[in-house]
Write a protein that holds these residues in place. Sequence first.
Motif, PDB file in Angstrom:
ATOM      1  N   CYS A 199       1.007  -1.180   0.008  1.00 11.49           N
ATOM      2  CA  CYS A 199       0.000  -0.143  -0.222  1.00 11.49           C
ATOM      3  C   CYS A 199       0.787   1.429  -0.238  1.00 11.49           C
ATOM      4  N   CYS A 202       0.774   3.028   3.473  1.00 14.27           N
ATOM      5  CA  CYS A 202       1.903   2.616   4.889  1.00 14.27           C
ATOM      6  C   CYS A 202       2.522   1.678   4.438  1.00 14.27           C
ATOM      7  N   CYS A 223      -7.418  -0.489   2.338  1.00 12.41           N
ATOM      8  CA  CYS A 223      -6.227  -0.847   2.775  1.00 12.41           C
ATOM      9  C   CYS A 223      -6.806  -1.669   4.065  1.00 12.41           C
ATOM     10  N   CYS A 226      -4.795   0.776   7.053  1.00  9.93           N
ATOM     11  CA  CYS A 226      -4.456   1.972   6.777  1.00  9.93           C
ATOM     12  C   CYS A 226      -6.497   2.456   7.194  1.00  9.93           C
TER      13      CYS A 226
HETATM   14 ZN   LIG Z   1      -2.244   1.162   3.813  1.00  5.94          ZN
END
Ligand SMILES: [Zn+2]
Length: 240
Positions: A199, A202, A223, A226
């Motif tokens: 991702c 994050c 995600c 996050c």
């Molecule tokens: Zn993330």
Amino acid sequence: MIEKLKILYQLQKVDDQLDELEELRGDLPNAVEALAEKISNLKNEISGKEKLQKESLKKREDNDEEVEKLKANQKKFKAQLYQVRNNKEYDALTKEIDHTEEHITKLDKENNSLADLSKRLSDEIEIVKPQLDELKEELKIKEAELKEIVKANEKEEGKLRAKRKEIEAKTKRPDYSAYIRIRKAKKGKAVVTIKRSACSGCHNIVPSQRQLEIRRNNKLFFCEYCGRILVSPEVAELIE
Ligand SMILES: [Zn+2]
């Protein structure tokens, strides 16, 4: 569906650019606001003190008038002392004279402390006034700086805002609400893509099965670390 994902990613891109413009302003908007507040507080402080001074002056004038009247009475009483016929009258009159005298003393005393107060307020105002002038000068400078920055990017910002409006109009309401909510919580980045299997918000690895699903571009994915909206690299490429 891919259209919807593209729109969300586009929205993020425009907001990124607007954020960059905002960043150019640095701390200036906050500084201007803080200065304006300080100035308004000082102005209130000064006008509050000036109001007290006015009230004090009015009270002193009233007291002075009262004292004049009392003094005139006193004169009359003292003249009457020569015409009293008995002790009872004499006592009553001296009592009246004493009483008036006390009243005059009280009013004089009150006026003295009111004058002291007024003087003290004047001193305090004199201390604050240069501070106020300094802050006003500082505000003028900061406002001018900010204005210059805003003006330099006016056109670009205008274009971006117009573009943003168009994109926002194309965004479905629930998606837009989610976008705004995540953007707020994540300090700007609500829509991210996958970079090197992670991702890009994050940097946690996105499981490969999930990556495959995301690449189908037919559903909104978040995600799991996050909470940001994840779009496939294809969608990102189409926009960038
Ligand atoms: Zn993330």
